[in-house]
Design an enzyme around this catalytic site. Sequence first.
Site, PDB file in Angstrom:
ATOM      1  N   ASN A 142      -8.612   3.541   7.918  1.00 51.19           N
ATOM      2  CA  ASN A 142      -7.775   2.236   8.935  1.00 51.19           C
ATOM      3  C   ASN A 142      -8.287   2.198  10.430  1.00 51.19           C
ATOM      4  O   ASN A 142      -8.351   1.517  11.212  1.00 51.19           O
ATOM      5  CB  ASN A 142      -6.672   2.149   8.748  1.00 51.19           C
ATOM      6  CG  ASN A 142      -5.914   3.839   8.321  1.00 51.19           C
ATOM      7  OD1 ASN A 142      -6.358   4.700   8.017  1.00 51.19           O
ATOM      8  ND2 ASN A 142      -5.025   3.798   9.274  1.00 51.19           N
ATOM      9  N   THR A 194      12.506  -7.520 -10.203  1.00 49.96           N
ATOM     10  CA  THR A 194      12.173  -9.271 -10.016  1.00 49.96           C
ATOM     11  C   THR A 194      11.175  -8.727  -9.958  1.00 49.96           C
ATOM     12  O   THR A 194      10.967  -8.487  -8.558  1.00 49.96           O
ATOM     13  CB  THR A 194      13.886  -9.576  -9.716  1.00 49.96           C
ATOM     14  OG1 THR A 194      14.927  -9.675 -10.495  1.00 49.96           O
ATOM     15  CG2 THR A 194      13.276 -11.054 -10.345  1.00 49.96           C
ATOM     16  N   GLY A 212       0.952  -1.182  -0.404  1.00 50.54           N
ATOM     17  CA  GLY A 212      -0.326   0.050   0.178  1.00 50.54           C
ATOM     18  C   GLY A 212       0.351   1.112   0.080  1.00 50.54           C
ATOM     19  O   GLY A 212       0.828   2.346  -0.965  1.00 50.54           O
ATOM     20  N   THR A 213       1.870   1.007   1.044  1.00 57.19           N
ATOM     21  CA  THR A 213       2.895   2.493   1.143  1.00 57.19           C
ATOM     22  C   THR A 213       4.091   2.936  -0.504  1.00 57.19           C
ATOM     23  O   THR A 213       3.264   4.402  -1.049  1.00 57.19           O
ATOM     24  CB  THR A 213       3.388   2.659   1.964  1.00 57.19           C
ATOM     25  OG1 THR A 213       2.853   2.654   3.078  1.00 57.19           O
ATOM     26  CG2 THR A 213       5.231   3.576   2.241  1.00 57.19           C
ATOM     27  N   SER A 264      -3.067  -4.183  -1.141  1.00 58.43           N
ATOM     28  CA  SER A 264      -1.986  -4.350  -0.043  1.00 58.43           C
ATOM     29  C   SER A 264      -2.402  -6.469   0.618  1.00 58.43           C
ATOM     30  O   SER A 264      -3.280  -6.358   1.543  1.00 58.43           O
ATOM     31  CB  SER A 264      -1.433  -3.504   1.519  1.00 58.43           C
ATOM     32  OG  SER A 264      -0.696  -4.342   2.116  1.00 58.43           O
ATOM     33  N   ALA A 265      -1.753  -6.955   0.315  1.00 59.02           N
ATOM     34  CA  ALA A 265      -1.741  -8.297   0.632  1.00 59.02           C
ATOM     35  C   ALA A 265      -2.444  -8.865   1.931  1.00 59.02           C
ATOM     36  O   ALA A 265      -3.033  -9.369   1.896  1.00 59.02           O
ATOM     37  CB  ALA A 265      -0.850  -9.436  -0.425  1.00 59.02           C
ATOM     38  N   HIS A 266      -1.506  -8.026   2.637  1.00 64.49           N
ATOM     39  CA  HIS A 266      -1.294  -8.353   4.099  1.00 64.49           C
ATOM     40  C   HIS A 266      -2.456  -8.172   4.844  1.00 64.49           C
ATOM     41  O   HIS A 266      -2.809  -8.529   6.401  1.00 64.49           O
ATOM     42  CB  HIS A 266      -0.067  -8.374   4.978  1.00 64.49           C
ATOM     43  CG  HIS A 266      -0.261  -6.914   5.414  1.00 64.49           C
ATOM     44  ND1 HIS A 266      -0.081  -6.156   6.272  1.00 64.49           N
ATOM     45  CD2 HIS A 266       0.734  -5.711   4.385  1.00 64.49           C
ATOM     46  CE1 HIS A 266       0.120  -4.859   6.554  1.00 64.49           C
ATOM     47  NE2 HIS A 266       0.765  -4.658   5.048  1.00 64.49           N
ATOM     48  N   GLN A 318      -8.003  -1.231   3.326  1.00 60.92           N
ATOM     49  CA  GLN A 318      -8.813  -1.585   3.785  1.00 60.92           C
ATOM     50  C   GLN A 318      -9.529  -2.077   3.627  1.00 60.92           C
ATOM     51  O   GLN A 318     -11.197  -3.029   4.565  1.00 60.92           O
ATOM     52  CB  GLN A 318      -9.036  -0.209   5.209  1.00 60.92           C
ATOM     53  CG  GLN A 318      -8.351   0.070   5.723  1.00 60.92           C
ATOM     54  CD  GLN A 318      -7.180  -0.857   7.181  1.00 60.92           C
ATOM     55  OE1 GLN A 318      -8.086  -1.784   7.486  1.00 60.92           O
ATOM     56  NE2 GLN A 318      -5.757  -0.775   7.494  1.00 60.92           N
ATOM     57  N   CYS A 345       0.221   1.796  12.002  1.00 59.41           N
ATOM     58  CA  CYS A 345       2.058   3.065  11.583  1.00 59.41           C
ATOM     59  C   CYS A 345       1.574   3.834  13.285  1.00 59.41           C
ATOM     60  O   CYS A 345       2.918   4.929  13.039  1.00 59.41           O
ATOM     61  CB  CYS A 345       1.397   3.419  10.829  1.00 59.41           C
ATOM     62  SG  CYS A 345       1.244   1.649   8.845  1.00 59.41           S
TER      63      CYS A 345
HETATM   64  N1  PLP Z   1      -3.210   2.385   3.590  1.00 57.00           N
HETATM   65  C1  PLP Z   1      -4.273   2.713   4.878  1.00 57.00           C
HETATM   66  C2  PLP Z   1      -5.475   2.956   4.402  1.00 57.00           C
HETATM   67  C3  PLP Z   1      -3.437   1.533   5.630  1.00 57.00           C
HETATM   68  O1  PLP Z   1      -3.490   0.946   6.972  1.00 57.00           O
HETATM   69  C4  PLP Z   1      -1.774   0.953   5.378  1.00 57.00           C
HETATM   70  C5  PLP Z   1      -1.046   0.204   6.535  1.00 57.00           C
HETATM   71  O2  PLP Z   1      -1.539  -0.074   7.512  1.00 57.00           O
HETATM   72  C6  PLP Z   1      -0.962   1.434   3.927  1.00 57.00           C
HETATM   73  C7  PLP Z   1      -1.940   1.807   3.021  1.00 57.00           C
HETATM   74  C8  PLP Z   1       0.783   0.865   4.591  1.00 57.00           C
HETATM   75  O3  PLP Z   1       0.689  -0.419   3.296  1.00 57.00           O
HETATM   76  P1  PLP Z   1       1.754  -1.149   3.729  1.00 57.00           P
HETATM   77  O4  PLP Z   1       1.606  -1.930   4.752  1.00 57.00           O
HETATM   78  O5  PLP Z   1       1.170  -1.958   2.532  1.00 57.00           O
HETATM   79  O6  PLP Z   1       2.199  -0.804   2.940  1.00 57.00           O
END
Ligand code: PLP
Length: 375
Positions: free
Chosen positions: A152, A238, A72-73, A200-202, A180, A325
């Site tokens: 989030n 890669t 996501g970042t 974001s997969a996790h 989210q 975060c």
């Molecule tokens: N955007 C939102 C709304 C999130 O909740 C998060 C992670 O907490 C991110 C972006 C960042 O994603 P990633 O952990 O895959 O970098």
Amino acid sequence: MKSHIYADNAATTRLSDKALESMIPWLTGEYGNASQSYSFSRKPKQALQESRAIIAECIGATPEEIYFTSGGTESNNWVIKNATLNKPGNNGIVTSQIEHHAVLNACEFEKQYRGRRIQLLPVSKQAIIAPEELINAISPSDGLVSVMLANNEVGTIEPISILANIAHEHSALFHTDAVQAIGHIPVNVKELNVDFLSSSAHKFNGPKGIGFLYIKKGVNIPPYIAGGKQEMGSRAGTENVASIVGMAAALEENVQEMPVIQERLLHLETLFLSRLDTMDVTYVRNGAPSHIPGNMSISFSGLEGEAIMHRLDLMGISISTGSACDSKNTQISHVLKAMRLEESVAKGTVRISLGRYNTEEDVEAIAAAIRKIIS
Ligand code: PLP
């Protein structure tokens, strides 16, 4: 009671068994570089194609519109920093006060190093962004609007298609951070009418360090990472085949099971809150009725959310006070501030985010533990 109860699924989720299984061949025997042209690379190359197609289908896109990233970042940074690089005259960005720091700090970077105008839309007390706020803020010098699909910290779902229409009427591109939301509520990029979507997969029972960016066909955005020709020449490096395959497997599984999981999570929420009620615990639930199932921001006025979190931790229960975060930042979260929560209420806030592996027993135990701490 289990020795550990995990209830911080908005921070990250447990890898699903299906996702893990799908990854193993690519971590063991099939380690070929997907970008090579010899026969040993044929299977990984095919696995990438299939994963791209699965992901596209899950969000109503076409495979060519899916670009794999590290999460996501990175997806958010790619859009915020590059979406309007080709439009020097209208490179202002309109976003909201409640975005994740992956958007807010990327905007701050743009303001500091590229002198861009950044506007942050305010939100209602339920964390909803009113379309009128965007109409009032946007001007011809703005080239991009970025608003998250779901928050989030409080789970509120935003009126994305309405906001995207407004952006388009003003000739601006529209991005949504759907980290989210994907895998938790139905998402269709065509219905949302967005130009970019981050995922974001996790956050949906896939592996960490992998995600994707949807880029609408015909929308031109300069590459983010320069190097080799991977990801249609737009994101070099890669390919992380095992994680990409795991991401696709996790998303497919979550999308297929979504109606059942959603119903269960809403039932667990109701059970948890009714337990607090019957134990006479006084609390306020934050956010809007339209929210990500399982995401509960709960305030215990006059208490310290931080202290509740640590006490629960000692009892083997993982929850959080805000976004993962933000966990090093003990000040009131920017989201709760934007929602204008009174300081004493905001300080007593915790986030309990349930996921597909939580049970009735878990929520009963969390409610009982909170009752014990509070009394
Ligand atoms: N955007 C939102 C709304 C999130 O909740 C998060 C992670 O907490 C991110 C972006 C960042 O994603 P990633 O952990 O895959 O970098």
